[in-house]
Structure formats: C-alpha cells, structure tokens
Design a protein around this motif. Structure first.
Motif, PDB file in Angstrom:
ATOM      1  N   VAL A  21       0.777  -1.095  -0.037  1.00  9.45           N
ATOM      2  CA  VAL A  21      -0.204  -0.010   0.178  1.00  9.45           C
ATOM      3  C   VAL A  21       0.787   1.357   0.095  1.00  9.45           C
ATOM      4  O   VAL A  21       1.848   1.345   1.011  1.00  9.45           O
ATOM      5  N   PRO A  22       0.933   1.970  -1.127  1.00  7.57           N
ATOM      6  CA  PRO A  22       1.719   3.190  -1.267  1.00  7.57           C
ATOM      7  C   PRO A  22       1.891   4.125  -0.069  1.00  7.57           C
ATOM      8  O   PRO A  22       2.870   4.708   0.517  1.00  7.57           O
ATOM      9  N   TYR A  23       0.523   4.331   0.480  1.00  8.04           N
ATOM     10  CA  TYR A  23       0.542   5.340   1.664  1.00  8.04           C
ATOM     11  C   TYR A  23       1.275   5.001   2.642  1.00  8.04           C
ATOM     12  O   TYR A  23       2.229   5.618   3.443  1.00  8.04           O
ATOM     13  N   TYR A  24       1.207   3.546   3.098  1.00 10.17           N
ATOM     14  CA  TYR A  24       1.716   2.888   4.353  1.00 10.17           C
ATOM     15  C   TYR A  24       3.424   2.843   3.952  1.00 10.17           C
ATOM     16  O   TYR A  24       4.266   2.898   4.672  1.00 10.17           O
ATOM     17  N   LYS A  25       3.894   2.435   2.587  1.00 13.42           N
ATOM     18  CA  LYS A  25       5.101   2.188   2.227  1.00 13.42           C
ATOM     19  C   LYS A  25       5.918   3.392   2.532  1.00 13.42           C
ATOM     20  O   LYS A  25       6.902   3.628   2.913  1.00 13.42           O
ATOM     21  N   ASN A  26       5.393   4.553   2.311  1.00 11.12           N
ATOM     22  CA  ASN A  26       5.883   5.976   2.256  1.00 11.12           C
ATOM     23  C   ASN A  26       6.209   6.427   3.682  1.00 11.12           C
ATOM     24  O   ASN A  26       6.848   7.125   3.913  1.00 11.12           O
ATOM     25  N   LEU A  27       5.558   5.831   4.349  1.00  9.08           N
ATOM     26  CA  LEU A  27       5.655   6.083   6.178  1.00  9.08           C
ATOM     27  C   LEU A  27       7.161   5.600   6.525  1.00  9.08           C
ATOM     28  O   LEU A  27       7.661   6.239   7.525  1.00  9.08           O
ATOM     29  N   LYS A  28       7.592   4.925   5.812  1.00  2.73           N
ATOM     30  CA  LYS A  28       9.058   4.156   6.181  1.00  2.73           C
ATOM     31  C   LYS A  28       9.254   3.751   7.669  1.00  2.73           C
ATOM     32  O   LYS A  28      10.198   4.381   8.565  1.00  2.73           O
ATOM     33  N   LEU A  29       8.259   3.203   8.071  1.00  2.35           N
ATOM     34  CA  LEU A  29       8.056   2.511   9.631  1.00  2.35           C
ATOM     35  C   LEU A  29       9.350   1.476   9.823  1.00  2.35           C
ATOM     36  O   LEU A  29       9.909   0.865   8.807  1.00  2.35           O
ATOM     37  N   PRO A  30       9.779   1.554  11.164  1.00  2.28           N
ATOM     38  CA  PRO A  30      10.854   0.432  11.323  1.00  2.28           C
ATOM     39  C   PRO A  30      10.480  -0.938  11.050  1.00  2.28           C
ATOM     40  O   PRO A  30       9.304  -1.469  10.968  1.00  2.28           O
ATOM     41  N   GLU A  31      11.585  -1.926  10.875  1.00  2.23           N
ATOM     42  CA  GLU A  31      11.066  -3.364  10.631  1.00  2.23           C
ATOM     43  C   GLU A  31      10.363  -4.093  11.377  1.00  2.23           C
ATOM     44  O   GLU A  31       9.605  -4.824  11.115  1.00  2.23           O
ATOM     45  N   ASN A  32      10.639  -3.930  12.665  1.00  2.00           N
ATOM     46  CA  ASN A  32      10.064  -4.403  13.896  1.00  2.00           C
ATOM     47  C   ASN A  32       8.670  -3.394  14.280  1.00  2.00           C
ATOM     48  O   ASN A  32       8.365  -3.832  15.403  1.00  2.00           O
ATOM     49  N   ARG A  33       7.919  -2.924  13.329  1.00  2.00           N
ATOM     50  CA  ARG A  33       6.774  -2.000  13.635  1.00  2.00           C
ATOM     51  C   ARG A  33       5.729  -2.964  14.175  1.00  2.00           C
ATOM     52  O   ARG A  33       5.286  -3.996  14.177  1.00  2.00           O
ATOM     53  N   THR A  34       4.930  -2.200  15.081  1.00  2.00           N
ATOM     54  CA  THR A  34       3.634  -2.452  15.568  1.00  2.00           C
ATOM     55  C   THR A  34       2.511  -1.478  15.371  1.00  2.00           C
ATOM     56  O   THR A  34       2.857  -0.514  14.627  1.00  2.00           O
ATOM     57  N   LEU A  35       1.383  -1.991  15.646  1.00  2.00           N
ATOM     58  CA  LEU A  35       0.386  -1.259  15.111  1.00  2.00           C
ATOM     59  C   LEU A  35       0.649   0.189  15.797  1.00  2.00           C
ATOM     60  O   LEU A  35       0.195   1.168  15.092  1.00  2.00           O
ATOM     61  N   GLN A  36       1.016   0.261  16.954  1.00  2.00           N
ATOM     62  CA  GLN A  36       0.933   1.763  17.617  1.00  2.00           C
ATOM     63  C   GLN A  36       2.012   2.649  16.727  1.00  2.00           C
ATOM     64  O   GLN A  36       2.292   3.845  16.943  1.00  2.00           O
ATOM     65  N   ASP A  37       2.892   2.099  16.014  1.00  2.00           N
ATOM     66  CA  ASP A  37       3.839   2.984  14.932  1.00  2.00           C
ATOM     67  C   ASP A  37       3.199   3.604  13.942  1.00  2.00           C
ATOM     68  O   ASP A  37       3.861   4.546  13.520  1.00  2.00           O
ATOM     69  N   PHE A  38       2.022   3.145  13.757  1.00  2.00           N
ATOM     70  CA  PHE A  38       1.240   3.920  12.480  1.00  2.00           C
ATOM     71  C   PHE A  38       0.634   5.018  13.153  1.00  2.00           C
ATOM     72  O   PHE A  38       0.126   5.006  14.173  1.00  2.00           O
ATOM     73  N   PRO A  39       0.565   6.149  12.068  1.00  2.00           N
ATOM     74  CA  PRO A  39       0.058   7.261  12.696  1.00  2.00           C
ATOM     75  C   PRO A  39      -1.752   7.034  12.729  1.00  2.00           C
ATOM     76  O   PRO A  39      -2.068   6.032  11.963  1.00  2.00           O
ATOM     77  N   ILE A  40      -2.521   8.050  13.248  1.00  2.00           N
ATOM     78  CA  ILE A  40      -3.716   7.611  13.147  1.00  2.00           C
ATOM     79  C   ILE A  40      -4.421   8.317  11.818  1.00  2.00           C
ATOM     80  O   ILE A  40      -3.955   9.184  11.146  1.00  2.00           O
ATOM     81  N   LEU A  41      -5.184   7.453  11.326  1.00  2.00           N
ATOM     82  CA  LEU A  41      -5.763   7.741  10.054  1.00  2.00           C
ATOM     83  C   LEU A  41      -7.199   8.522   9.791  1.00  2.00           C
ATOM     84  O   LEU A  41      -8.096   7.828  10.702  1.00  2.00           O
ATOM     85  N   THR A  42      -7.143   9.625   9.721  1.00  2.00           N
ATOM     86  CA  THR A  42      -8.330  10.557   9.828  1.00  2.00           C
ATOM     87  C   THR A  42      -9.318  10.388   8.459  1.00  2.00           C
ATOM     88  O   THR A  42      -8.657  10.009   7.171  1.00  2.00           O
ATOM     89  N   LYS A  43     -10.489  10.859   8.629  1.00  2.00           N
ATOM     90  CA  LYS A  43     -11.281  10.864   7.381  1.00  2.00           C
ATOM     91  C   LYS A  43     -10.607  11.973   6.293  1.00  2.00           C
ATOM     92  O   LYS A  43     -10.858  11.450   5.086  1.00  2.00           O
ATOM     93  N   ALA A  44     -10.179  12.804   6.697  1.00  2.00           N
ATOM     94  CA  ALA A  44      -9.586  13.960   5.756  1.00  2.00           C
ATOM     95  C   ALA A  44      -8.381  13.412   5.130  1.00  2.00           C
ATOM     96  O   ALA A  44      -8.014  13.536   3.777  1.00  2.00           O
ATOM     97  N   ILE A  45      -7.394  12.334   5.700  1.00  2.00           N
ATOM     98  CA  ILE A  45      -6.474  11.860   5.296  1.00  2.00           C
ATOM     99  C   ILE A  45      -6.990  10.608   4.146  1.00  2.00           C
ATOM    100  O   ILE A  45      -6.508  10.656   2.907  1.00  2.00           O
ATOM    101  N   LEU A  46      -7.924   9.995   4.609  1.00  2.00           N
ATOM    102  CA  LEU A  46      -8.568   8.926   3.522  1.00  2.00           C
ATOM    103  C   LEU A  46      -9.234   9.669   2.409  1.00  2.00           C
ATOM    104  O   LEU A  46      -9.017   9.033   1.034  1.00  2.00           O
ATOM    105  N   ARG A  47      -9.841  10.805   2.478  1.00  2.00           N
ATOM    106  CA  ARG A  47     -10.302  11.408   1.436  1.00  2.00           C
ATOM    107  C   ARG A  47      -9.249  12.175   0.582  1.00  2.00           C
ATOM    108  O   ARG A  47      -9.427  11.987  -0.640  1.00  2.00           O
ATOM    109  N   GLU A  48      -8.099  12.595   1.153  1.00  2.00           N
ATOM    110  CA  GLU A  48      -7.174  13.197   0.097  1.00  2.00           C
ATOM    111  C   GLU A  48      -6.103  12.208  -0.420  1.00  2.00           C
ATOM    112  O   GLU A  48      -5.670  12.578  -1.621  1.00  2.00           O
TER     113      GLU A  48
END
Length: 441
Positions: A59-86
């Motif tokens: 998923v391009p949006y998540y790939k661009n976040l460049k999260l650590p390899e041992n990532r957990t769910l809490q490493d992800f930023p909150i996804l808002t309706k505005a981000i989903l729309r944009e």
C-alpha cells in the motif's frame, strides 16, 4: 423446503455469478462463534500481523511512512477521514486494479465524506457477517423481512437479494403516513417476521402504529446505521409486540464492528477488526475509560485501513468485568457514545432523518463536509465546506437544491452558506442535523 432451495441452489449460484462466497463466510462465522477466548485472541493477532506486513509492502501510503522493520500497530499514525479523502488512491493496494474494485461511499452521517474500495468477494463477506448477526436473533434466510434504507434505485444484485430473500423495501429518505400505510398494507398478508433498518426510520413506523391503533407483530427488530435510543426501544416493544432487538455497530467504510446479543455490551468481531480506544493525543486509555474509537481492518486487502478514526467515542469493558456464561468469547465494547440524530419534520408532515440528506449529498464529491440547520419550520440552511475552499458552482448548487426540494416536496425554502469550519457536537462527532431551539418540542 424454500430454505433448502435458497441455501443449496440460489446462494451457491449467486456466489458463482457475482464472484463471492457468501455461504462459505456464513459457515466461517459460525465456527468463530465456538472459539475460546484464547483462540480468538491468537487469531486476531495473527491477522493483524499479516495485515501490517501486507500494508507496508503493498500500500503506497503505508510504504511511504518508512516504519521500522519491527513495527507494531502503535507505530502507525492515526488515519483520519481527511487523510482518507486526500489519499484515497494511495491507500489502495498495488496488487489490485482500482477499476476492478467496488467503490463505497461513506454514509456521511458524520458530515465528512470519504470513499473506500473493496473486491466483490469482500462485499459478500460483509453481507455474510451481517446475516450472521441477524441469525443470532432468530432470523432465517428466506423469511419475509421488511427493510428500510436509502437505496431506492435497486441494482441487479439488490433486486435479486430482495426477491430471493423475500425483502420488502421501504425508502427511508422521507417517511410519511401515506408511505408507511402503503407498505404495511402491501406486506400485511405476507406477515413479515422481521424488520431491519435505521432505528430512527423504524421508530416512525412504530409511532404510526401506535397513533393509529394498528400494532404490527414483528419477531425481530434489526437496528443499524443510527443510534438506538431507549425511547425507540420502548416504542418498538409497545408497537411490535416485544420483539427481540438486535443492536449493531458498523460504518459504511466496510466495517461491521460490534453487535449486542445476550449482554448489555457489544461483542467485537475480532476476526474482522481490531479496535483501540485512545485519548486526544492518540495514546491508549485504560479499559473502562472513554476515548476515541480507532478501527484497523483485518479482512479488506484491497484497501487496508489501519488506526482509522471513526469520529465516535467509546469504552472497552475491563476484562475483570466480563460476565461469566456469556454466549460468545469475543472481546466486549461497553459503550458507544454517539450524537443524537435529530429528526426534521417538514410542513407537509414528511419526516427526514440524517440519511435522507446523506443519500443525496454524498454523490456531490465537491462537498467535503456539511450541516443542515432547520432555522424555521419552512426554512433549511445547508452549511458546507469544499476541498478547495471555494463556493460550489452555480450548476452544482442548482442540482443539489433541486434534489433537496424534491426531498421536501417543495414545502421548504433551502439556502446554502459556504463556511470554513463546522463545529463538532459535544460527543466530538460532527453533527449533520441541527434544529433551532424554538422548533424543538
């Protein structure tokens, strides 16, 4: 005999024709119902781990976040309706073609519109889960059902569903006594055992029955899409002969998150979603404390949404308060805090619920957010926000106004006002309908 025909002939043929696996998913959810708490927790964690890895790889949006390899769910930023729309397109997996996916509008009941995509098979998955919930309360596929909704133009799949599942469909855009009387007369001889739809719309049917001394017997009331208020339940019990009431919690983005059954709490569908409750800063709150509901989907690989902020407030039940002897071992949601859905009554007696407006405005993509204010009995003002912060074009305004005038049968003046901000309700969720104080009973 008909149930056998539906189960063994119609449903397999429909799944094959529409590229879905309805029967398989119904069976799957029956298996989940019998799992232990530990088995369900392990299954959810396995699915969550798989979805996190998949999202970061495809998923391009998540790939661009460049999260650590041992990532957990809490490493992800909150996804808002505005981000989903944009970033709608960037949230679609690169393993799918957008043209092959089904587009789903959010209901817009929060006032902010967004769009999600899924495969046809995932749509069947959601229908199977919904039907499974209904079966918790005694519904059997093929039994006559009265349904309210906002899809007056029934597509072929919906028409076939209505035919084979014996569904009588009542538009919930605007309900008046004539429409209610007509549909009840049409199904009187069919004696539908169940009624499903927005509780605010079903409540209008109950009020009609009580007002006219025409109680209608239903075995089950299935509630979705709106908040089920206590006074609705009282009306249902009196007008419909104390039916079993099924209260569900979901969103149009493709998540059927929780459902009540034998408890005053909601069972969370943990094989399908992972729910978090966080504070204003996005940090997890203790179970039993109120916070913002975030949902992470575990089944829609075409467009994974992780830590999606719904706009609702909720409370997870603390584990030490879990009742013994409950029907299922899914985790429990103690409470959902929603805004009250006001009901507008037009001068001609039409009753308009929130989805009366979302069913029209959601198709005008230029409108990002909106609010309907009934200033006078015969005056509506539509406040709206656009993505580019400009007023709607004259042609768009004419189209919107024409559809809204048809909705109110030209009994109200409709004004539009372009604004930069629409305040949220006390619950933290934008309020789409507001009625002037002097018009409230």
């Amino acid at each position: 005999m008909y149930s056998w025909f539906l189960k063994h002939i119609v449903l397999p043929a429909g799944s094959l024709f529409f590229s879905g696996n309805f029967s398989k998913y119904v069976k799957q959810w029956k298996q989940y119902d019998g799992m232990t708490e530990t088995e369900l927790e392990d299954l959810q964690q396995e699915k969550l781990k798989e979805m996190i890895q998949y999202a970061c790889e495809h998923v391009p949006y998540y790939k661009n976040l460049k999260l650590p390899e041992n990532r957990t769910l809490q490493d992800f930023p909150i996804l808002t309706k505005a981000i989903l729309r944009e970033h709608t397109d960037a949230l679609i997996s690169d393993t799918f073609s957008k043209d092959e996916l089904q587009k789903h509008h959010s209901s817009g009941s929060s006032g902010v519109q967004s769009f999600t995509y899924m495969t046809p098979d995932h749509t069947f998955y959601l229908r199977a889960l919904q039907t499974h919930w209904w079966m918790w309360r005694g519904y059997k596929p093929g039994e006559t059902l009265l349904q309210t909704g906002i899809s007056p133009n029934r597509t072929l799949p919906k028409k076939l569903k209505d035919l084979f599942f014996k569904v009588y469909y009542l538009e919930a855009f605007s309900l008046n006594e004539k429409a209610i009387r007509k549909v009840l007369a049409a199904v009187k001889n069919k004696r539908p055992k169940h009624i499903a739809g927005y509780p605010s719309a079903i409540n209008e049917i109950a009020k009609y029955a009580l007002k006219n001394g025409e109680p209608v017997k239903f075995d089950t009331v299935i509630s979705y899409g709106d908040k089920l208020f206590d006074h609705f339940v009282e009306n249902f019990n009196t007008a419909f002969g104390n039916p079993k009431i099924l209260n569900t919690y979901g969103c149009a983005e493709g998540y059927l998150m929780a459902c009540k059954n034998d408890l005053p709490y909601f069972y969370i569908m943990s094989p399908h979603v992972y729910l978090e409750i966080v504070d204003d800063n996005g940090s997890k709150v203790k179970d039993g404390e109120r916070g913002h509901i975030l949902v992470s989907g575990l089944t829609n690989f075409a467009m994974p949404l992780l830590r999606y902020k719904l706009g609702d407030l909720g409370v997870l039940l603390a584990k030490e308060d879990y009742p013994e002897g409950r029907n299922f071992n899914y985790p429990l949601l103690k409470e959902i805090t929603g805004r009250e859905t006001d009901v507008i009554e037009t001068p001609k007696g039409e009753v308009l619920v929130v989805h009366s407006f979302t069913g029209i405005l959601e198709y005008f993509n230029d409108i990002k957010q909106y609010k309907v204010l009934q200033k006078e009995r015969d005056l509506l003002t539509i406040y709206y926000i656009t993505d580019n912060d400009t007023e709607l074009s004259p042609d768009t305004l004419i189209q919107v106004k024409s559809k809204l005038e048809a909705l109110v049968k030209k009994s109200m003046e409709i004004d539009f006002e372009h604004v930069q901000h629409i305040a949220a309700s006390p619950s933290g969720k934008p309020q789409i309908i507001e009625i002037a104080d002097h018009l409230k009973n």
